[in-house]
Motif scaffolding. Structure first.
Motif, mmCIF file in Angstrom:
data_model
loop_
_atom_site.group_PDB
_atom_site.id
_atom_site.type_symbol
_atom_site.label_atom_id
_atom_site.label_comp_id
_atom_site.label_asym_id
_atom_site.label_seq_id
_atom_site.Cartn_x
_atom_site.Cartn_y
_atom_site.Cartn_z
ATOM 1 N N CYS A 201 50.843 -17.761 7.342
ATOM 2 C CA CYS A 201 50.199 -17.812 6.569
ATOM 3 C C CYS A 201 50.146 -19.240 7.221
ATOM 4 C CB CYS A 201 49.998 -18.139 4.947
ATOM 5 S SG CYS A 201 48.888 -18.433 4.340
ATOM 6 N N PRO A 202 47.937 -20.068 7.587
ATOM 7 C CA PRO A 202 48.295 -20.872 8.292
ATOM 8 C C PRO A 202 48.130 -22.207 6.517
ATOM 9 C CG PRO A 202 46.310 -20.113 7.987
ATOM 10 C CD PRO A 202 47.373 -19.030 7.945
ATOM 11 N N THR A 203 48.055 -21.053 5.504
ATOM 12 C CA THR A 203 47.074 -22.173 4.310
ATOM 13 C C THR A 203 48.380 -21.917 3.503
ATOM 14 O OG1 THR A 203 45.985 -20.706 3.563
ATOM 15 C CG2 THR A 203 45.128 -22.430 4.194
ATOM 16 N N GLY A 204 48.299 -22.632 2.201
ATOM 17 C CA GLY A 204 48.722 -21.813 1.532
ATOM 18 C C GLY A 204 48.322 -20.313 -0.087
ATOM 19 N N ALA A 205 47.557 -20.069 0.910
ATOM 20 C CA ALA A 205 46.918 -18.342 0.118
ATOM 21 C C ALA A 205 48.699 -17.259 0.204
ATOM 22 C CB ALA A 205 46.492 -17.645 1.676
ATOM 23 N N LEU A 206 49.963 -17.715 0.567
ATOM 24 C CA LEU A 206 50.215 -16.996 0.015
ATOM 25 C C LEU A 206 52.055 -17.859 0.301
ATOM 26 C CD1 LEU A 206 50.003 -14.036 3.255
ATOM 27 C CD2 LEU A 206 50.712 -13.294 0.208
ATOM 28 N N HIS A 207 52.789 -17.839 -0.520
ATOM 29 C CA HIS A 207 54.048 -18.658 -0.443
ATOM 30 C C HIS A 207 55.000 -18.021 -1.466
ATOM 31 C CE1 HIS A 207 52.510 -20.539 -4.242
ATOM 32 N NE2 HIS A 207 51.047 -20.252 -3.795
ATOM 33 N N PRO B 272 62.701 -10.083 11.378
ATOM 34 C CA PRO B 272 62.945 -10.456 13.758
ATOM 35 C C PRO B 272 63.765 -11.297 13.676
ATOM 36 C CG PRO B 272 60.184 -10.016 12.905
ATOM 37 C CD PRO B 272 61.230 -10.152 11.519
ATOM 38 N N GLY B 273 64.972 -10.981 13.704
ATOM 39 C CA GLY B 273 66.037 -12.340 13.904
ATOM 40 C C GLY B 273 66.991 -11.891 13.309
ATOM 41 N N GLY B 274 67.192 -11.426 12.122
ATOM 42 C CA GLY B 274 67.865 -11.539 10.776
ATOM 43 C C GLY B 274 67.413 -12.787 10.476
ATOM 44 N N CYS B 275 68.379 -12.381 9.014
ATOM 45 C CA CYS B 275 68.108 -13.911 8.044
ATOM 46 C C CYS B 275 67.400 -15.007 8.253
ATOM 47 C CB CYS B 275 69.409 -13.998 7.070
ATOM 48 S SG CYS B 275 70.147 -12.504 6.776
ATOM 49 N N VAL B 276 68.003 -15.441 9.835
ATOM 50 C CA VAL B 276 67.824 -16.798 10.537
ATOM 51 C C VAL B 276 66.512 -17.473 10.553
ATOM 52 C CG1 VAL B 276 69.792 -17.515 11.706
ATOM 53 C CG2 VAL B 276 68.430 -15.711 13.023
ATOM 54 N N GLY B 277 65.759 -15.760 10.505
ATOM 55 C CA GLY B 277 64.266 -15.671 10.888
ATOM 56 C C GLY B 277 63.558 -14.975 9.420
ATOM 57 N N GLY B 278 63.981 -15.560 8.656
ATOM 58 C CA GLY B 278 63.805 -14.839 7.434
ATOM 59 C C GLY B 278 62.373 -15.696 7.043
ATOM 60 N N GLY B 279 61.879 -14.902 5.274
ATOM 61 C CA GLY B 279 61.081 -15.708 4.895
ATOM 62 C C GLY B 279 60.945 -16.853 4.127
ATOM 63 N N GLY B 280 61.545 -16.894 3.956
ATOM 64 C CA GLY B 280 62.677 -18.609 2.627
ATOM 65 C C GLY B 280 62.783 -19.938 4.109
ATOM 66 N N GLN B 281 62.833 -19.743 5.626
ATOM 67 C CA GLN B 281 62.917 -20.490 6.400
ATOM 68 C C GLN B 281 61.972 -21.661 6.464
ATOM 69 O OE1 GLN B 281 66.397 -20.879 6.866
ATOM 70 N NE2 GLN B 281 66.810 -19.636 8.304
ATOM 71 N N PRO B 282 62.246 -22.710 7.600
ATOM 72 C CA PRO B 282 61.244 -24.108 7.365
ATOM 73 C C PRO B 282 59.935 -23.369 8.107
ATOM 74 C CG PRO B 282 63.728 -24.554 7.894
ATOM 75 C CD PRO B 282 63.481 -22.775 7.828
ATOM 76 N N LEU B 283 58.810 -23.523 7.753
ATOM 77 C CA LEU B 283 58.044 -22.913 8.474
ATOM 78 C C LEU B 283 57.500 -23.798 9.642
ATOM 79 C CD1 LEU B 283 55.689 -23.522 5.367
ATOM 80 C CD2 LEU B 283 56.721 -21.221 5.964
ATOM 81 N N ARG C 246 49.904 -14.719 -4.364
ATOM 82 C CA ARG C 246 49.485 -14.652 -3.328
ATOM 83 C C ARG C 246 47.745 -15.405 -4.284
ATOM 84 N NH1 ARG C 246 44.884 -10.020 -3.281
ATOM 85 N NH2 ARG C 246 45.793 -9.908 -4.567
ATOM 86 N N ASP C 247 47.481 -15.886 -3.302
ATOM 87 C CA ASP C 247 45.942 -16.989 -3.895
ATOM 88 C C ASP C 247 45.293 -16.898 -3.067
ATOM 89 O OD1 ASP C 247 44.828 -19.124 -5.064
ATOM 90 O OD2 ASP C 247 45.961 -20.245 -5.193
#
Lengths: 578, 161
Positions: A203-209, A504-515, A145-146
């Motif tokens: 997140c629209p920027t690099g504040a969360l990655h 939402p949607g399961g792993c296909v909608g996961g937080g590590g997926q393409p933005l 978190r930046d």
């Protein structure tokens, strides 16, 4: 006037179809007119915080299109001089205290703020103020978190609260000192954050990655004394394509396998193998609980965000969680504690990498109990789909031009049931197929269980296993899971088995997926999994030859002593999380 | 957790989020500040996440998150004091005490608060230390003022208000 009343308005001099109740932004987008947004989240109430979506309405001047209801007779200019000027000024103001370290930012080239600065031709720093100097929070195992890069759009706060039902972060302080942070401005590691990464996705920027493990992986790959093996989760092969400009939902597994070999991985295994193994254990556990051996309804346990959610908000329901480890951790245990020995390798010289659509998997890999008695971790590093794409690009590989390859045996063999794990309803469908066989001794006639398929957030069904009728529910998105848990707490007893996937949607909608994937792209990924299930012969986890071989040679039987040692885990309440 | 906070929460049975600010005020009045335990307890009472309670509390200047010191220091930043240079006075006090506004010194002697107007514009720039008003304070007066209070604390003398 009826809710569906339609009429025409004018957008940029052309007629546009509008429906009462829509916002100007909806109407513009339906008409194919792009209006930029920063704080807008589809499906949630507009917040109107960023003002970048202003459009010029004749007779009214600039209005934020995301929160302005459309009215008959409106005439809208989206790119009038005053609208584009206002947008440019907004971008310039947002940049005034921004660190401006784009070249070194993880979101360089994928940043909405940067794109807008380009689009509106920001060529000089017009407002000069002190730069943000907030500290970077690296306390979380999954997230960085930046706040210095934060533009306070509030999307992370709203997703965390309204979609995930967690509310680990909020705005603190006020005015120019405002910050998005966990309670008491402490680290995410001691907060109620479940590491799902949905905040990263919005997140629209690099504040969360995500917290990157690329360096650890590259170091291991460069070390000749270490054997580096990799597993890839079911959702990755139908999502990676998007990172390389290919069609969403295209299955690039065979190309990815070759790319992974070219990157230097000694063995390419498939997490779906371990998903089949999970099903053997979890379906057996369900059957055993149905026969009177434990708390019902049983909850799935493969989604680490969900597991932490139960541990901190519903500790009284922890006995409902299946004790099965997730496929990632089952694969990790089998690789280090079975496969390595068979190959004559010292587990300490095996580096086990998991490629996941998820950032909570980074947290899961370091949970207590996810290693052997001497604390050698079962999984050493977790890369997200995005990080894998970065690694492939770093090595200059062209994914589309790889020669298709096959995974390594035995841990690369899978059924399509294991592959279905990558989307909401998939664990349920795979588990029911095998539970049916366990209970009746026969295969299900129709293997496809339509009622648990699709992107809908809550799905319920009644499924017959001979004379036993099961009530099952499938939930994705923890805000919705919270509502179902409240019903269970209040005594709802017609359900036997509940699948919960955090995202939402399961792993296909996961937080590590393409933005920047919209719902359509997530659905395409899910359909990619269904396509695989339709087109391959082995569709049952208990028909995975190599899983059966593992039982014959090592594990004995599902829920046996060796299984418990390798494949099951414990949970603990988390009272301290704030 | 302080039993006094429990008492306060019992005065708000079945309360909802609209009672958040009155409860925060009541707890601060009782405790002098909002501890983490208090914030968590208020959140539990109202079924609100701690992040939300903390977010609301930090929005308002009236709430503090560290205990008040033996001498509570109020620096007026109202218009008249501002014109007379209270920004520099605040700066000097922050340097003298080694804490920022809202903080409390490690020895627990002084807590520092910025207030909008103390109502003594004729004395600008004005500060209050433990209830004593000091009028027409210049940055160079600051070390002397605080040395006197440190001396008083050493003698175990009266704290005044």
């Amino acid at each position: 006037m009826s809710a569906t009343e339609t009429f025409r308005i004018e957008v940029n001099g052309r007629p546009a179809e509008a429906r009462r109740g829509e916002t100007l932004l909806d109407v513009c987008r339906h008409a194919g007119v792009d209006v930029p947004t920063l704080c807008h989240l589809p499906d949630l109430a507009p917040s109107g915080a960023c003002r970048i979506c202003v459009v010029d309405v004749r007779g009214r001047g600039l209005v934020p299109s995301c929160s302005c209801p459309v009215e008959p007779g409106m005439s809208v200019e989206t790119n009038s001089q005053s609208a584009t000027r206002a947008r440019k000024t907004i971008v310039e103001l947002l940049l005034a205290n921004h660190p401006d370290d784009c070249l070194y930012c993880v979101r360089h080239g994928e940043c909405e703020l940067q794109d807008l600065a380009q689009r509106y031709g920001v060529r000089e720093r017009r407002y000069v103020t002190a730069k943000n100097d907030h500290h970077v929070d690296i306390s979380s195992p999954s997230l960085v978190r930046d706040p210095a890069k934060c533009i306070l759009c509030g999307k992370c706060v709203r997703v965390c609260e309204e979609v995930m039902g967690v509310a680990a972060i909020d705005f603190i302080r006020r005015g120019s000192r405002t910050l998005v942070a966990p309670a008491f401005n402490r680290g995410l590691n001691v907060s109620t954050c479940i590491n799902c990464g949905q905040c990263v996705m919005v997140c629209p920027t690099g504040a969360l990655h995500e917290k990157s493990h690329l360096k650890e992986v590259q170091d291991a790959l460069d070390d000749p004394a270490v054997t580096v093996v990799v597993q890839h989760a079911p959702a990755v092969s139908v999502s990676l394509a998007e990172e390389f400009g290919l069609e969403p939902g295209a299955d690039v597994e065979a190309l990815m396998v070759t790319a992974l070999r070219r990157l230097g991985f000694a063995r390419v295994f498939d997490t779906s193998f371990a998903a089949d193994l999970t099903i053997m254990e979890e379906a057996s556990e369900l059957v055993s609980r149905l026969k009177g051996g434990g708390r019902l309804p049983m909850f799935t346990s493969c989604s680490p965000g969900w597991v932490k959610f139960v541990e901190q908000f519903y500790p009284d329901l922890m006995p409902n969680l299946s004790t099965c480890k997730s496929p990632q951790q089952m694969m990790g245990a089998v690789v280090k504690r079975v496969w390595a020995g068979r190959e004559g390798l010292d587990p300490r010289r095996v580096f086990s990498v998991a490629i996941m659509p998820c950032i909570a998997k980074k947290f899961e890999a370091q949970r207590p109990g996810m290693g052997d008695a001497e604390d050698v971790p079962d999984v050493d590093a977790v890369l997200t789909t995005r990080e894998l794409a970065r690694l492939i690009r770093l090595h200059g590989l062209d994914l589309a031009r790889m020669t298709p390859g096959a995974p390594d045996l035995p841990l690369g063999e899978r059924s399509t049931a294991g592959k279905l794990f990558g989307g909401t309803g998939g664990v349920m469908e795979a588990a029911l197929r095998t539970a049916h066989w366990l209970v009746t001794g026969r295969e299900m006639y129709h293997l496809t269980i339509g009622a648990v398929r699709g992107l809908e957030g809550v799905k319920e069904a009644r499924v017959k296993l001979d004379d036993v009728e099961l009530g099952v529910a499938v939930v994705s998105g923890l805000g919705r899971a919270r509502r179902l848990l409240e019903e269970v707490r209040a005594g709802r007893d017609d359900l036997h088995f509940i699948e919960v996937m955090t995202c939402p949607g399961g792993c296909v909608g996961g937080g590590g997926q393409p933005l920047r994937a919209d719902t359509g792209a997530v659905l395409s990924r899910l359909e990619g999994l269904y396509r695989i299930d339709r087109s391959e012969p082995v569709r049952l986890s208990h028909r995975n030859r190599h899983v059966q071989e593992l039982y014959d040679e090592v594990l004995g039987e599902p829920l046996g002593a060796r299984s418990h040692e390798l494949l099951h885990t414990h949970y603990h309440a988390r009272d301290g999380a704030v | 957790m302080s039993p006094r906070v429990v008492d306060i929460l019992e005065r708000f049975p079945g309360a909802h989020r609209d009672s958040l600010i009155p409860i925060l005020q009541a707890v601060q009045e009782q405790e002098g500040f909002l501890s983490q335990d208090s914030v968590l307890a208020i959140g539990r009472h109202l079924d609100l996440p701690a992040s939300k309670v903390y977010g609301v509390a930090t929005f308002y200047n009236q709430f503090r998150f560290t205990p008040v010191g033996r001498f509570h220091v109020q620096v007026c930043r109202g218009t008249a004091c501002h014109v007379k240079g209270s920004a520099n006075v605040l700066d000097a006090i922050e340097r003298e005490l080694g804490v920022k506004a809202g903080g409390t010194t490690r020895d627990g002697l002084f807590s520092l608060e910025v207030v909008a107007c103390i109502g003594a514009c004729g004395l600008a720039p004005v500060i209050a230390v433990g209830g004593d008003f000091h009028a027409g304070v210049a940055p160079r007066d600051v070390p002397g003022i605080f040395a006197a209070y440190r001396e008083r604390a050493k003698e175990g003398g009266s704290d005044a208000a």
